[in-house]
Each structure stands twice: as structure tokens, then as C-alpha cells.
Design a protein around this motif. Structure first.
Motif, PDB file in Angstrom:
ATOM      1  N   LEU A   1      93.194  48.027  43.678  1.00  0.00           N
ATOM      2  CA  LEU A   1      92.080  48.162  44.606  1.00  0.00           C
ATOM      3  C   LEU A   1      91.820  49.649  44.786  1.00  0.00           C
ATOM      4  CD1 LEU A   1      93.172  45.608  47.375  1.00  0.00           C
ATOM      5  CD2 LEU A   1      91.771  45.181  45.334  1.00  0.00           C
ATOM      6  N   ALA A   2      90.574  50.071  44.577  1.00  0.00           N
ATOM      7  CA  ALA A   2      90.240  51.484  44.680  1.00  0.00           C
ATOM      8  C   ALA A   2      89.278  51.745  45.825  1.00  0.00           C
ATOM      9  CB  ALA A   2      89.622  51.974  43.370  1.00  0.00           C
ATOM     10  N   ASP A   3      89.635  52.704  46.657  1.00  0.00           N
ATOM     11  CA  ASP A   3      88.742  53.177  47.717  1.00  0.00           C
ATOM     12  C   ASP A   3      87.989  54.383  47.152  1.00  0.00           C
ATOM     13  OD1 ASP A   3      87.441  53.668  50.068  1.00  0.00           O
ATOM     14  OD2 ASP A   3      89.186  54.381  51.160  1.00  0.00           O
ATOM     15  N   THR A   4      86.995  54.102  46.353  1.00  0.00           N
ATOM     16  CA  THR A   4      86.320  55.108  45.533  1.00  0.00           C
ATOM     17  C   THR A   4      85.727  56.241  46.349  1.00  0.00           C
ATOM     18  OG1 THR A   4      85.771  53.300  44.034  1.00  0.00           O
ATOM     19  CG2 THR A   4      84.628  55.385  43.687  1.00  0.00           C
ATOM     20  N   ILE A   5      85.210  55.955  47.543  1.00  0.00           N
ATOM     21  CA  ILE A   5      84.561  56.996  48.333  1.00  0.00           C
ATOM     22  C   ILE A   5      85.317  57.315  49.620  1.00  0.00           C
ATOM     23  CG2 ILE A   5      82.262  56.630  47.370  1.00  0.00           C
ATOM     24  CD1 ILE A   5      81.606  54.945  49.859  1.00  0.00           C
ATOM     25  N   GLY A   6      86.546  56.837  49.729  1.00  0.00           N
ATOM     26  CA  GLY A   6      87.397  57.213  50.852  1.00  0.00           C
ATOM     27  C   GLY A   6      86.904  56.768  52.206  1.00  0.00           C
ATOM     28  N   VAL A   7      86.521  55.489  52.322  1.00  0.00           N
ATOM     29  CA  VAL A   7      86.045  54.966  53.604  1.00  0.00           C
ATOM     30  C   VAL A   7      87.007  53.955  54.224  1.00  0.00           C
ATOM     31  CG1 VAL A   7      83.605  55.342  53.110  1.00  0.00           C
ATOM     32  CG2 VAL A   7      84.668  53.194  52.406  1.00  0.00           C
ATOM     33  N   GLY A   8      88.104  53.665  53.543  1.00  0.00           N
ATOM     34  CA  GLY A   8      89.047  52.669  54.037  1.00  0.00           C
ATOM     35  C   GLY A   8      89.803  53.139  55.268  1.00  0.00           C
TER      36      GLY A   8
ATOM     37  N   LEU B   1     100.270  44.669  42.435  1.00  0.00           N
ATOM     38  CA  LEU B   1      99.075  45.254  43.027  1.00  0.00           C
ATOM     39  C   LEU B   1      99.248  46.769  43.143  1.00  0.00           C
ATOM     40  CD1 LEU B   1      96.304  44.815  44.372  1.00  0.00           C
ATOM     41  CD2 LEU B   1      97.505  44.558  46.544  1.00  0.00           C
ATOM     42  N   ARG B   2      98.280  47.486  42.602  1.00  0.00           N
ATOM     43  CA  ARG B   2      98.249  48.947  42.660  1.00  0.00           C
ATOM     44  C   ARG B   2      97.115  49.385  43.588  1.00  0.00           C
ATOM     45  NH1 ARG B   2      96.323  50.165  37.945  1.00  0.00           N
ATOM     46  NH2 ARG B   2      94.637  51.600  38.466  1.00  0.00           N
ATOM     47  N   LEU B   3      97.258  50.550  44.219  1.00  0.00           N
ATOM     48  CA  LEU B   3      96.236  51.058  45.121  1.00  0.00           C
ATOM     49  C   LEU B   3      95.811  52.467  44.724  1.00  0.00           C
ATOM     50  CD1 LEU B   3      97.723  49.865  48.539  1.00  0.00           C
ATOM     51  CD2 LEU B   3      95.881  48.794  47.220  1.00  0.00           C
ATOM     52  N   HIS B   4      94.519  52.722  44.905  1.00  0.00           N
ATOM     53  CA  HIS B   4      93.938  54.011  44.526  1.00  0.00           C
ATOM     54  C   HIS B   4      93.070  54.493  45.693  1.00  0.00           C
ATOM     55  CE1 HIS B   4      92.082  56.773  41.412  1.00  0.00           C
ATOM     56  NE2 HIS B   4      91.156  56.820  42.364  1.00  0.00           N
ATOM     57  N   PHE B   5      93.525  55.565  46.360  1.00  0.00           N
ATOM     58  CA  PHE B   5      92.822  56.041  47.547  1.00  0.00           C
ATOM     59  C   PHE B   5      92.287  57.452  47.358  1.00  0.00           C
ATOM     60  CE2 PHE B   5      95.818  52.965  49.582  1.00  0.00           C
ATOM     61  CZ  PHE B   5      94.849  52.084  50.039  1.00  0.00           C
ATOM     62  N   HIS B   6      91.110  57.672  47.930  1.00  0.00           N
ATOM     63  CA  HIS B   6      90.559  59.021  48.050  1.00  0.00           C
ATOM     64  C   HIS B   6      90.685  59.452  49.511  1.00  0.00           C
ATOM     65  CE1 HIS B   6      88.415  59.638  44.063  1.00  0.00           C
ATOM     66  NE2 HIS B   6      88.986  58.449  43.968  1.00  0.00           N
ATOM     67  N   ASN B   7      90.876  60.747  49.702  1.00  0.00           N
ATOM     68  CA  ASN B   7      91.125  61.269  51.046  1.00  0.00           C
ATOM     69  C   ASN B   7      89.859  61.867  51.658  1.00  0.00           C
ATOM     70  OD1 ASN B   7      92.992  61.679  53.174  1.00  0.00           O
ATOM     71  ND2 ASN B   7      93.088  63.850  52.671  1.00  0.00           N
TER      72      ASN B   7
ATOM     73  N   PRO C   1      81.883  60.947  39.268  1.00  0.00           N
ATOM     74  CA  PRO C   1      80.555  61.494  38.996  1.00  0.00           C
ATOM     75  C   PRO C   1      79.415  60.582  39.430  1.00  0.00           C
ATOM     76  CG  PRO C   1      81.986  61.650  37.058  1.00  0.00           C
ATOM     77  CD  PRO C   1      82.686  60.773  38.050  1.00  0.00           C
ATOM     78  N   PHE C   2      79.690  59.297  39.598  1.00  0.00           N
ATOM     79  CA  PHE C   2      78.633  58.334  39.899  1.00  0.00           C
ATOM     80  C   PHE C   2      78.682  57.828  41.340  1.00  0.00           C
ATOM     81  CE2 PHE C   2      80.061  57.888  35.457  1.00  0.00           C
ATOM     82  CZ  PHE C   2      78.955  58.484  34.843  1.00  0.00           C
ATOM     83  N   ALA C   3      79.548  58.422  42.159  1.00  0.00           N
ATOM     84  CA  ALA C   3      79.672  58.005  43.558  1.00  0.00           C
ATOM     85  C   ALA C   3      79.472  59.223  44.452  1.00  0.00           C
ATOM     86  CB  ALA C   3      81.030  57.371  43.823  1.00  0.00           C
ATOM     87  N   PRO C   4      78.298  59.395  45.035  1.00  0.00           N
ATOM     88  CA  PRO C   4      78.043  60.555  45.899  1.00  0.00           C
ATOM     89  C   PRO C   4      79.067  60.658  47.024  1.00  0.00           C
ATOM     90  CG  PRO C   4      76.015  59.325  45.472  1.00  0.00           C
ATOM     91  CD  PRO C   4      77.133  58.497  44.927  1.00  0.00           C
ATOM     92  N   GLY C   5      79.620  61.871  47.190  1.00  0.00           N
ATOM     93  CA  GLY C   5      80.548  62.106  48.282  1.00  0.00           C
ATOM     94  C   GLY C   5      81.966  61.652  48.044  1.00  0.00           C
ATOM     95  N   ALA C   6      82.303  61.280  46.808  1.00  0.00           N
ATOM     96  CA  ALA C   6      83.665  60.818  46.518  1.00  0.00           C
ATOM     97  C   ALA C   6      84.572  62.024  46.303  1.00  0.00           C
ATOM     98  CB  ALA C   6      83.666  59.920  45.287  1.00  0.00           C
ATOM     99  N   ALA C   7      85.125  62.520  47.381  1.00  0.00           N
ATOM    100  CA  ALA C   7      86.001  63.689  47.295  1.00  0.00           C
ATOM    101  C   ALA C   7      87.382  63.286  46.784  1.00  0.00           C
ATOM    102  CB  ALA C   7      86.093  64.361  48.655  1.00  0.00           C
TER     103      ALA C   7
END
Length: 320
Positions: free
Chosen positions: A185-192, A213-219, A250-256
């Protein structure tokens, strides 16, 4: 008055880490990183104990110029039978490219929980992205490799906003039918947030059975480490992270940036959860990467340092 912790799940003894710096860490950077420096980054991560690493994505180089040298990177990878090299792919063509290198051990497919982001990311609807991911998993298996799948925008979409938890659970169940090595599960834009992470991890684990289950988070909004903790204590077995906290889509605005590898390792190891990674070497690698990128990286531990400092006595640590 102390809180009642009797119903809290026990901490796992260990967590597997996947280093995504060479791919997700670099893919959104405008300054192109040389193939030699990418290989140095990979080597430094391996020296720090990393045993699963995303080395490249096999995508259209016009859309993601930073990954244009994916084949060259793979050709020069260190021969390490104890390491799993992962190649991220979006479609059959990318999967065939990755397999043709002869160096990719695992294909990482991507599907997306919203139609608008799926179209922006890979030119297909959400449902089509699930079918494509299932086909990539089958292709990997037929080639004698393993395949896993990540559900992008699991916690929110940059275009559509909130994403239904039911939708994510249904996608995970559909992916499980293909027999992937794991589902992420990826939190592509860090809103979780931790509460949502706990709910979704619990529900997805129930839907996919024994599949890890693997997790992928952006801060992006500062909740990355809290979300990692919520995921680990809810039963996720693997965490993605990037040296220095570098990254973005590159395709998700604001994905730091991603959660920082050294920050995650510091938090987990201090809590008694083994990662198998050497924190001092991670810090050194992160500081080196900052010089390559010619800017400070978001990771905190590489700036603050470890604790306690080497040579401190137990008395000093306790403030006696």
C-alpha cells in the motif's frame, strides 16, 4: 494515570526494509544523477545491510529522464546472491525490458486506486491497472522470477481527493488472486494518518491471507514515521524507505520525499525492532548523497546523529 496498553499488538521482533532511493528517491529530481553515482548509492546501501533494493524503473525515458540509464545500471550491479534487485514496471513492455537485463530478481508492478491518477501515471484506468499488474506477476513467474504489486494512492489521490478504503481492499483481494510475492500500500502523496493506516492494514491483511504486506509512505505532511509505526504494529512485514528521505512522483503534484531510511531504522531499532541495517553506515551514505544532490536532504537522523553517542556510559545515558 497510565493508559491501558493490554490490547496493543506485540511488537514484531524484526521488520524487512526495502531501499527505494535509487528509483523513487531519484526519479523526480531534475538534476540528472550519473550512472556511476547511482551504482555508488546502491553499493553504499548494500554495505549498510540492505538486502532488497529498487534499483530502477523501466519506463519511458522521455517521461522520467532520471531512469533513462536503467539498463546500464542493471548491467553493472554487483553480483550478490544474497540481494534481491527489484525493477519497477508499469506494463508488459517495461517488464520484458527488466527481465531482458538478466539482473532483475523481482518485478514490481503498480496499480492505482483512482482513475485520474492511474491515467496520469500509466495511461489506463484503475481497473485496467489491476489487470496489468496481475499480468506482470504472471510474466515474472513464467520467467522464473517473483513479482509483487503496489497499490498507489491507497490513502488519497492528488486529483480525486479521498480514496475509499473499500476500493483499496477490493484491489488487494483481486491482486492476491495472481499469487504475488507481496502486496504493498503506497501513500503516494503523503496524506495518510496513523488511524487510517491501522484500519487499512488490518482490513487488507484479512483480505489477502498469508501474502505479506509492504508499506510505502511519503512524509509530505510530516506523518510518515507515525504511519510506519501504525503499520508495523498492525502487522505489515516490510517497509519501503529512501536514504535521506529523498523522493517523489513525477505524475503526482506535491508528492514530496519518502520516509528516510535512517529515520525509520533509528525509530524501530530504538524500540527493539530489528532491521538488519547499520545506522552509522546509513547516515554516512545519506550525507554522501546530499553532496551528490548538492542540497540538504530531508532526513533528520543524518543531521542530528545517533543516540546515545559512541562511548557514552550507561550512567551518562541515564543522566545520573
Amino acid at each position: 494515570m497510565c493508559a491501558d496498553m493490554s490490547d496493543q499488538a506485540p511488537l514484531p521482533a524484526s521488520i524487512e526494509m526495502v531501499e527505494v532511493g535509487p528509483r523513487d528517491g531519484l526519479q523526480n529530481e531534475k538534476a540528472l544523477v550519473s550512472t556511476a553515482d547511482k551504482l555508488s548509492l546502491i553499493t553504499k546501501a548494500l554495505d549498510a545491510g540492505v538486502r532488497r533494493i529498487e534499483v530502477a524503473s523501466f519506463v519511458n525515458p522521455k517521461k522520467v529522464p532520471q531512469m533513462a540509464d536503467a539498463d546500464d545500471v542493471c548491467a553493472a550491479l554487483p553480483h550478490r546472491p544474497d540481494v534481491t534487485y527489484i525493477g519497477l514496471v508499469m506494463n508488459q513492455r517495461g517488464a520484458e525490458r527488466a527481465l531482458a537485463t538478466g539482473r532483475i530478481d523481482q518485478l514490481g508492478a503498480v496499480c492505482v486506486a483512482s482513475d485520474r491518477f492511474a491515467m496520469a501515471n500509466q495511461g489506463q484506468t484503475s481497473d485496467e491497472s489491476v489487470e496489468a499488474a496481475k499480468a506482470i506477476i504472471a510474466l515474472a513467474r513464467d520467467a522464473g522470477k517473483s513479482g509483487q504489486a503496489t497499490i498507489g494512492a491507497s490513502f488519497g489521490c492528488p486529483f480525486e481527493g479521498e480514496v475509499s478504503e473499500d476500493r483499496v481492499v477490493a484491489m488487494a483481494a483481486a491482486l492476491a488472486e495472481a499469487g504475488p510475492a507481496e502486496i504493498a500500500l503506497a501513500d503516494t502523496i503523503g496524506v495518510g494518518d496513523p488511524a487510517r493506516v491501522t484500519r487499512l492494514v488490518t482490513r487488507v491483511r484479512a483480505a489477502i491471507g498469508p501474502i505479506p504486506l509492504r508499506l510505502h509512505f511519503h512524509n509530505t505532511r510530516g506523518t510518515g514515521l507515525a504511519n510506519v509505526w501504525a503499520g508495523v504494529t498492525s502487522g505489515a512485514t516490510t517497509i519501503d524507505a529512501s536514504l535521506g528521505g529523498l523522493g517523489g512522483c513525477p505524475f503526482a503534484p506535491g508528492a514530496a520525499g519518502n520516509v528516510s531510511t535512517e529515520d525509520v531504522v533509528y525509530m524501530l531499532e530504538r524500540a527493539g525492532v530489528r532491521t538488519g541495517l547499520d545506522l552509522d553506515q546509513l547516515i554516512s551514505a545519506s550525507q554522501w548523497l546530499g553532496t551528490i544532490m548538492q542540497k540538504p536532504l530531508p532526513g533528520m537522523v543524518s543531521r542530528a546523529g545517533t543516540f546515545p553517542k559512541a562511548g557514552e556510559s550507561e550512567t551518562a545515558k541515564l543522566g545520573a
